[in-house]
Write a protein that holds these residues in place. Structure first.
Motif: not given
Ligand code: A2H
Length: 255
Positions: A54-65, A76-85, A98-105
């Motif tokens: 499974c791949y992630v962008g190492p420099s992207l920011t992800y969130g726990l939703y 997923c990305t914050p952008r996707a979380a907004k679409n999902m909502a 958003e419960l937490a933020q995670l760095k891709g790497e």
């Protein structure tokens, strides 16, 4: 691409083991009794038998939703979380929790379940070409049928020391899942060799490979694995997608 809506399938890859860095990012969240899924966006759900990573962008920011299902959280990305909502996929419609933020790497090395794959659990790896502006920012790797995934896996295998990756995480070989007359049982490998693709940086040739793979493997391909083995890919795709969704292993995600 870019014309009309994209109908993705969100593949729910349950996290079995977080790396230490991700645990630190999640330290303030109580995950007792919760299930956490990395959600991979794919246009080819019929290829899920061949997931190796499974791949992630190492420099992207992800969130726990918080998702629409109680006690299930999505990464997923914050952008996707907004679409999902706005697609009834969040805890409260239209609201992103958003419960937490995670760095891709920090997610690299996580162990996740890969629904339908011959490899039950797979490792998360870095892919520099993952875009924050598309899908969920999580890409499930199917190196047998995706030239991008094949080129990235080959590159990571060559440079695993440089990337500080455990070679064990790269050991899953591509799986033969679809056959075509033109490219055999490993269309991504065949096309990468044919177009002399050396690395994920060969973007022009990769775009060409992607188009050829789609035309040939999607429209001419025949499944050689799973319940719909022997069926044309085009015919099997909606059935496999519906089954994944019915089993709670995936959901429809549009953008
Ligand atoms: B596909 P489109 Cl086997 N950044 O899934 C880069 N690539 C992304 C992405 C992102 N943020 N989100 C999704 N993708 C990938 C399977 C697959 C895919 C196969 C063959 C071809 C293929 C396994 N990876 O895509 O620009 C995902 O990879 C070829 C286009 O929206 C997703 O489907 O068309 C596809 O790109 C979506 O790209």
């Amino acid at each position: 691409e870019g014309i009309g809506p994209q109908e993705y399938t969100g593949i729910k890859m349950e996290v079995c083991e977080f790396p230490e860095a991700a645990k630190t990012d999640l330290a303030s969240v109580d995950l007792n009794g919760k299930k956490v899924f990395m959600v991979a966006a794919t246009l080819r759900p019929e290829t899920m038998y061949g997931q190796t990573n499974c791949y992630v962008g190492p420099s992207l920011t992800y969130g726990l939703y918080a998702s629409n299902i109680p006690d299930e959280y999505f990464i997923c990305t914050p952008r996707a979380a907004k679409n999902m909502a706005f697609q009834k996929l969040s805890a409260e419609r239209g609201v992103v929790t958003e419960l937490a933020q995670l760095k891709g790497e920090h997610l690299v090395g996580a162990l996740v379940k890969a629904p339908y794959s011959v490899y039950d659990k797979v490792r998360v790896l870095p892919m520099e070409t993952v875009l924050a502006t598309k899908g969920t920012g999580v890409v499930t790797s199917v190196p047998s049928d995706s030239p991008d995934d094949y080129a990235t896996l080959a590159d990571l295998r060559k440079k695993c020391e440089y990337y500080h990756l455990n070679p064990e995480w790269l050991k899953n070989d591509p799986v033969a899942i679809i056959e075509t007359k033109a490219y055999g049982k490993m269309c991504a490998e065949t096309l990468c060799q044919k177009l002399k693709i050396q690395s994920p940086k060969d973007v022009k040739q990769l775009a060409q490979a992607k188009e050829l793979a789609y035309k040939e493997c999607f429209y001419q391909g025949v499944m050689i694995i799973g319940e719909f083995s022997g069926d044309k890919v085009e015919v099997a795709k909606p059935k496999i997608r519906a089954d994944l969704i019915a089993k709670g292993l995936a959901f429809a995600y549009n953008e």
